[in-house]
Scaffold this motif. Structure first.
Motif, PDB file in Angstrom:
ATOM      1  N   VAL A 353      -3.390  -6.189   1.601  1.00 50.39           N
ATOM      2  CA  VAL A 353      -3.534  -4.887   0.550  1.00 50.39           C
ATOM      3  C   VAL A 353      -2.760  -5.523  -1.396  1.00 50.39           C
ATOM      4  CG1 VAL A 353      -2.643  -2.790  -0.538  1.00 50.39           C
ATOM      5  CG2 VAL A 353      -2.719  -3.293   2.330  1.00 50.39           C
ATOM      6  N   THR A 354      -2.428  -6.584  -1.785  1.00 53.04           N
ATOM      7  CA  THR A 354      -2.422  -7.460  -2.581  1.00 53.04           C
ATOM      8  C   THR A 354      -4.155  -7.283  -3.279  1.00 53.04           C
ATOM      9  OG1 THR A 354      -0.271  -6.994  -2.455  1.00 53.04           O
ATOM     10  CG2 THR A 354      -1.196  -8.090  -4.457  1.00 53.04           C
ATOM     11  N   ALA A 355      -3.980  -8.337  -1.793  1.00 54.88           N
ATOM     12  CA  ALA A 355      -5.300  -9.263  -2.342  1.00 54.88           C
ATOM     13  C   ALA A 355      -7.011  -8.153  -2.085  1.00 54.88           C
ATOM     14  CB  ALA A 355      -5.426 -10.575  -1.320  1.00 54.88           C
ATOM     15  N   SER A 356      -6.762  -7.727  -1.983  1.00 57.34           N
ATOM     16  CA  SER A 356      -7.493  -6.530  -1.892  1.00 57.34           C
ATOM     17  C   SER A 356      -8.297  -6.186  -3.348  1.00 57.34           C
ATOM     18  CB  SER A 356      -7.676  -5.557  -1.083  1.00 57.34           C
ATOM     19  OG  SER A 356      -7.035  -4.133  -1.345  1.00 57.34           O
ATOM     20  N   GLY A 357      -7.386  -5.723  -4.227  1.00 56.68           N
ATOM     21  CA  GLY A 357      -7.578  -5.589  -5.310  1.00 56.68           C
ATOM     22  C   GLY A 357      -8.202  -4.239  -5.430  1.00 56.68           C
ATOM     23  N   LEU A 358      -7.549  -3.405  -4.490  1.00 55.47           N
ATOM     24  CA  LEU A 358      -7.014  -1.678  -4.372  1.00 55.47           C
ATOM     25  C   LEU A 358      -6.315  -1.687  -5.869  1.00 55.47           C
ATOM     26  CD1 LEU A 358      -6.860   0.642  -2.988  1.00 55.47           C
ATOM     27  CD2 LEU A 358      -5.058   0.399  -2.334  1.00 55.47           C
ATOM     28  N   SER A 359      -6.780  -0.446  -6.359  1.00 57.54           N
ATOM     29  CA  SER A 359      -6.526   0.783  -7.165  1.00 57.54           C
ATOM     30  C   SER A 359      -6.429   2.335  -7.810  1.00 57.54           C
ATOM     31  CB  SER A 359      -7.156   0.125  -8.468  1.00 57.54           C
ATOM     32  OG  SER A 359      -6.941   0.438  -9.887  1.00 57.54           O
ATOM     33  N   LEU A 360      -5.918   2.178  -7.162  1.00 56.91           N
ATOM     34  CA  LEU A 360      -5.146   3.636  -7.129  1.00 56.91           C
ATOM     35  C   LEU A 360      -4.858   4.699  -8.175  1.00 56.91           C
ATOM     36  CD1 LEU A 360      -5.088   4.290  -2.514  1.00 56.91           C
ATOM     37  CD2 LEU A 360      -6.955   4.835  -3.950  1.00 56.91           C
ATOM     38  N   PHE A 361      -5.028   5.421  -8.377  1.00 56.15           N
ATOM     39  CA  PHE A 361      -5.193   5.950  -9.885  1.00 56.15           C
ATOM     40  C   PHE A 361      -3.977   5.675 -10.954  1.00 56.15           C
ATOM     41  CE2 PHE A 361      -2.652   7.923  -5.673  1.00 56.15           C
ATOM     42  CZ  PHE A 361      -4.265   9.459  -5.332  1.00 56.15           C
ATOM     43  N   GLY A 362      -5.148   4.254 -11.101  1.00 58.55           N
ATOM     44  CA  GLY A 362      -5.194   3.266 -11.899  1.00 58.55           C
ATOM     45  C   GLY A 362      -3.666   2.845 -11.776  1.00 58.55           C
ATOM     46  N   ILE A 363      -3.158   2.574 -10.592  1.00 59.81           N
ATOM     47  CA  ILE A 363      -1.944   1.795 -10.111  1.00 59.81           C
ATOM     48  C   ILE A 363      -2.463   0.279  -9.424  1.00 59.81           C
ATOM     49  CG2 ILE A 363       0.570   1.490  -8.744  1.00 59.81           C
ATOM     50  CD1 ILE A 363       0.410   4.227  -9.286  1.00 59.81           C
ATOM     51  N   SER A 364      -2.184  -0.556  -9.409  1.00 57.55           N
ATOM     52  CA  SER A 364      -2.575  -1.901  -9.445  1.00 57.55           C
ATOM     53  C   SER A 364      -2.632  -2.051  -7.843  1.00 57.55           C
ATOM     54  CB  SER A 364      -2.262  -3.507  -9.928  1.00 57.55           C
ATOM     55  OG  SER A 364      -0.897  -2.959 -10.326  1.00 57.55           O
ATOM     56  N   GLY A 365      -2.844  -3.226  -7.320  1.00 60.77           N
ATOM     57  CA  GLY A 365      -3.088  -3.486  -6.026  1.00 60.77           C
ATOM     58  C   GLY A 365      -2.095  -3.233  -5.420  1.00 60.77           C
ATOM     59  N   ALA A 366      -1.143  -4.661  -6.415  1.00 63.18           N
ATOM     60  CA  ALA A 366       0.369  -5.772  -5.952  1.00 63.18           C
ATOM     61  C   ALA A 366       1.512  -3.869  -5.844  1.00 63.18           C
ATOM     62  CB  ALA A 366       0.575  -6.133  -7.579  1.00 63.18           C
ATOM     63  N   PHE A 367       1.258  -2.761  -6.098  1.00 63.39           N
ATOM     64  CA  PHE A 367       2.821  -1.702  -5.966  1.00 63.39           C
ATOM     65  C   PHE A 367       2.062  -1.267  -5.007  1.00 63.39           C
ATOM     66  CE2 PHE A 367       3.385   2.570  -5.897  1.00 63.39           C
ATOM     67  CZ  PHE A 367       4.876   2.131  -6.551  1.00 63.39           C
ATOM     68  N   TRP A 368       1.070  -1.055  -4.274  1.00 67.30           N
ATOM     69  CA  TRP A 368       0.468  -0.688  -2.848  1.00 67.30           C
ATOM     70  C   TRP A 368       0.516  -1.451  -2.178  1.00 67.30           C
ATOM     71  CZ3 TRP A 368       0.599   4.147  -3.796  1.00 67.30           C
ATOM     72  CH2 TRP A 368       0.180   4.722  -5.195  1.00 67.30           C
ATOM     73  N   GLY A 369       0.228  -3.160  -2.637  1.00 68.27           N
ATOM     74  CA  GLY A 369       0.494  -3.682  -1.345  1.00 68.27           C
ATOM     75  C   GLY A 369       1.873  -3.525  -1.049  1.00 68.27           C
ATOM     76  N   LEU A 370       2.926  -3.846  -1.247  1.00 71.27           N
ATOM     77  CA  LEU A 370       4.155  -4.067  -1.433  1.00 71.27           C
ATOM     78  C   LEU A 370       5.167  -2.647  -1.263  1.00 71.27           C
ATOM     79  CD1 LEU A 370       7.157  -5.875  -2.704  1.00 71.27           C
ATOM     80  CD2 LEU A 370       7.274  -4.356  -4.318  1.00 71.27           C
ATOM     81  N   LEU A 371       4.392  -1.629  -1.016  1.00 71.61           N
ATOM     82  CA  LEU A 371       4.767  -0.557  -0.668  1.00 71.61           C
ATOM     83  C   LEU A 371       4.395  -0.503   0.760  1.00 71.61           C
ATOM     84  CD1 LEU A 371       6.110   2.935  -1.173  1.00 71.61           C
ATOM     85  CD2 LEU A 371       3.426   3.511  -1.763  1.00 71.61           C
ATOM     86  N   ALA A 372       2.670  -0.538   1.239  1.00 73.59           N
ATOM     87  CA  ALA A 372       2.296  -0.428   2.362  1.00 73.59           C
ATOM     88  C   ALA A 372       3.257  -1.680   2.980  1.00 73.59           C
ATOM     89  CB  ALA A 372       0.892  -1.391   2.801  1.00 73.59           C
ATOM     90  N   GLY A 373       3.484  -3.139   2.890  1.00 71.59           N
ATOM     91  CA  GLY A 373       4.179  -3.458   3.712  1.00 71.59           C
ATOM     92  C   GLY A 373       5.554  -3.904   3.681  1.00 71.59           C
ATOM     93  N   GLY A 374       6.203  -2.404   2.796  1.00 71.15           N
ATOM     94  CA  GLY A 374       7.669  -1.327   3.583  1.00 71.15           C
ATOM     95  C   GLY A 374       7.478  -1.186   3.648  1.00 71.15           C
ATOM     96  N   ALA A 375       6.464  -0.120   4.008  1.00 76.33           N
ATOM     97  CA  ALA A 375       5.642   1.307   5.294  1.00 76.33           C
ATOM     98  C   ALA A 375       6.105   0.735   6.412  1.00 76.33           C
ATOM     99  CB  ALA A 375       5.393   1.730   4.754  1.00 76.33           C
ATOM    100  N   MET A 376       5.718  -1.145   6.072  1.00 76.86           N
ATOM    101  CA  MET A 376       5.255  -1.040   8.046  1.00 76.86           C
ATOM    102  C   MET A 376       6.895  -1.604   8.440  1.00 76.86           C
ATOM    103  SD  MET A 376       3.614  -1.835  10.881  1.00 76.86           S
ATOM    104  CE  MET A 376       2.489  -1.522   9.797  1.00 76.86           C
ATOM    105  N   LEU A 377       7.552  -2.542   7.686  1.00 80.43           N
ATOM    106  CA  LEU A 377       8.757  -3.391   8.000  1.00 80.43           C
ATOM    107  C   LEU A 377      10.250  -1.711   8.018  1.00 80.43           C
ATOM    108  CD1 LEU A 377       9.710  -5.472   8.502  1.00 80.43           C
ATOM    109  CD2 LEU A 377      10.798  -5.097   5.858  1.00 80.43           C
TER     110      LEU A 377
END
Length: 384
Positions: A353-377
């Motif tokens: 998710v981080t490497a994908s360059g995803l950007s939602l609501f102006g928020i970079s992929g690093a945040f979403w990657g950490l959030l997605a991984g934390g949710a899966m964990l």
């Protein structure tokens, strides 16, 4: 009292390696955030002087070899992120928030413990995702400019076989020689070498605080401050970490309006200054860190020329040097991300998710990657 010859040599080497090995990453990060050439030069100057003065201050205060550096992982994070809506003033606002968080982490222990509680595989996976794009740059350089790209990589590889610490500086020197020999340099290059302060009025937005400041704070703490403390401890120095974090946060706050993103405890250059080869007497090794700090200040005063020189070069060559500088960090991050089998799937999700360059609501992929991984964990733990 003057530094011994070994301490002087170690400090000079640490200062040169610390600047030359990653200044290209810093420039890439600042330009990605929308900085103009003048603002990027100001940011490079502010960071160099801030980390030099912070290292001198902490070393003299604690009488320990406490080296300070700019946040190279943080710069890579910026380089991999989309320019915030509102441009560089919004990024500067995020830098100020990062500095405030670093100060808070030093003064308020629960925040520091909260960052330390982030599972290391997820923190490493986020960092690896941030670094991936830049680490591919040497390959792109070979594709776009085969002769020059291969020469830079060859210099890095050959010198690295002799001395790993000098591999990236060697690549920098070869790249600089190739640029000087093949590119028309701007007139008056050295006339622009002096201090180039460029004040930027910050703008604060929620999106930049979440998408830039928070990931920048996390990678700076997890990838720089905590390893920096580990290096000091491994060499027999055990200062209280809180005051050190707070001081680096204050210097980050001071440099942010001039374009600097973050300064923090050093790890690699700290090892150069804190080991017995720098000075047989542990009580006098602080001299090496002071010398390194003075070298950083000197480089900061030449920031204008550095930016003008880099600006005349094909971007892919500078990116290639930055990518080579980050290969070691990328390898360590990948290894750390998959080290725990039970957390490997969550770490892989964080990385992708981080490497994908995803950007939602102006928020970079690093945040979403950490959030997605934390949710899966969290889901895996709930199942368990």
């Amino acid at each position: 009292m003057m530094p011994s010859l070994p301490a002087l040599a170690a400090g000079l080497l640490a200062g040169f390696v610390g600047f030359a090995s990653s200044f290209a990453v810093v420039l890439q990060g600042l330009r990605a955030m929308g900085a103009s050439p003048a603002q990027a030069a100001s940011g490079l100057m502010a960071l160099s002087i801030a980390m030099g003065l912070a290292g001198i201050t902490l070393s003299l205060w604690r009488r320990m070899p406490i080296s300070v550096a700019w946040s190279t992982p943080g710069a890579a994070l910026l380089a991999a992120s989309a320019m915030p809506e509102g441009g560089f003033p919004v990024a500067v606002g995020a830098f100020l928030v990062t500095g405030a968080l670093l100060v808070l982490a030093g003064l308020w222990r629960p925040l520091g413990r909260l960052v330390a509680a982030i599972p290391p595989p997820l923190a490493n996976a986020m960092l690896a995702g941030v670094l991936l794009g830049l680490c591919l740059a040497p390959v792109r350089a070979v594709a776009e400019a085969p002769a020059m790209g291969l020469a830079i990589i060859l210099a890095w590889a050959v010198v690295g076989r002799v001395n790993r610490l000098l591999a990236v500086p060697a690549a920098v020197l070869v790249a600089g020689g190739l640029i000087a020999a093949t590119i028309a340099l701007p007139p008056g290059l050295w006339a622009a070498a002096g201090p180039v302060p460029d004040w930027v009025a910050p703008r604060f937005t929620l999106a930049s605080a979440i998408g830039i400041a928070l990931p920048l704070f996390i990678v700076t703490m997890a990838s720089q401050n905590i390893p920096g403390m580990a290096v000091l401890n491994a060499n027999g120095y055990r200062p209280q970490p809180g005051p050190l974090f707070a001081v680096t946060g204050l210097f980050t706050l001071a440099g942010a309006p001039l374009g600097g993103h973050a300064v923090n405890l050093a790890a690699i250059t700290a090892a150069l200054c804190a080991n017995p080869e720098a000075e047989p007497d542990p009580a006098r090794r602080w001299w090496a860190a002071v010398v390194a700090g003075a070298v950083y200040v000197g480089f900061g005063l030449l920031a204008g020329a550095a930016v003008a020189f880099v600006g005349a070069a094909p971007p892919v060559l500078i990116q290639a040097v930055a990518g080579l500088a980050l290969l070691g960090a990328f390898g360590s991050a990948i290894a750390g991300a998959v080290a725990v089998p039970e957390q490997r799937e969550a770490a892989v999700i964080t990385f992708l998710v981080t490497a994908s360059g995803l950007s939602l609501f102006g928020i970079s992929g690093a945040f979403w990657g950490l959030l997605a991984g934390g949710a899966m964990l969290a889901l895996h733990r709930r199942r368990g």
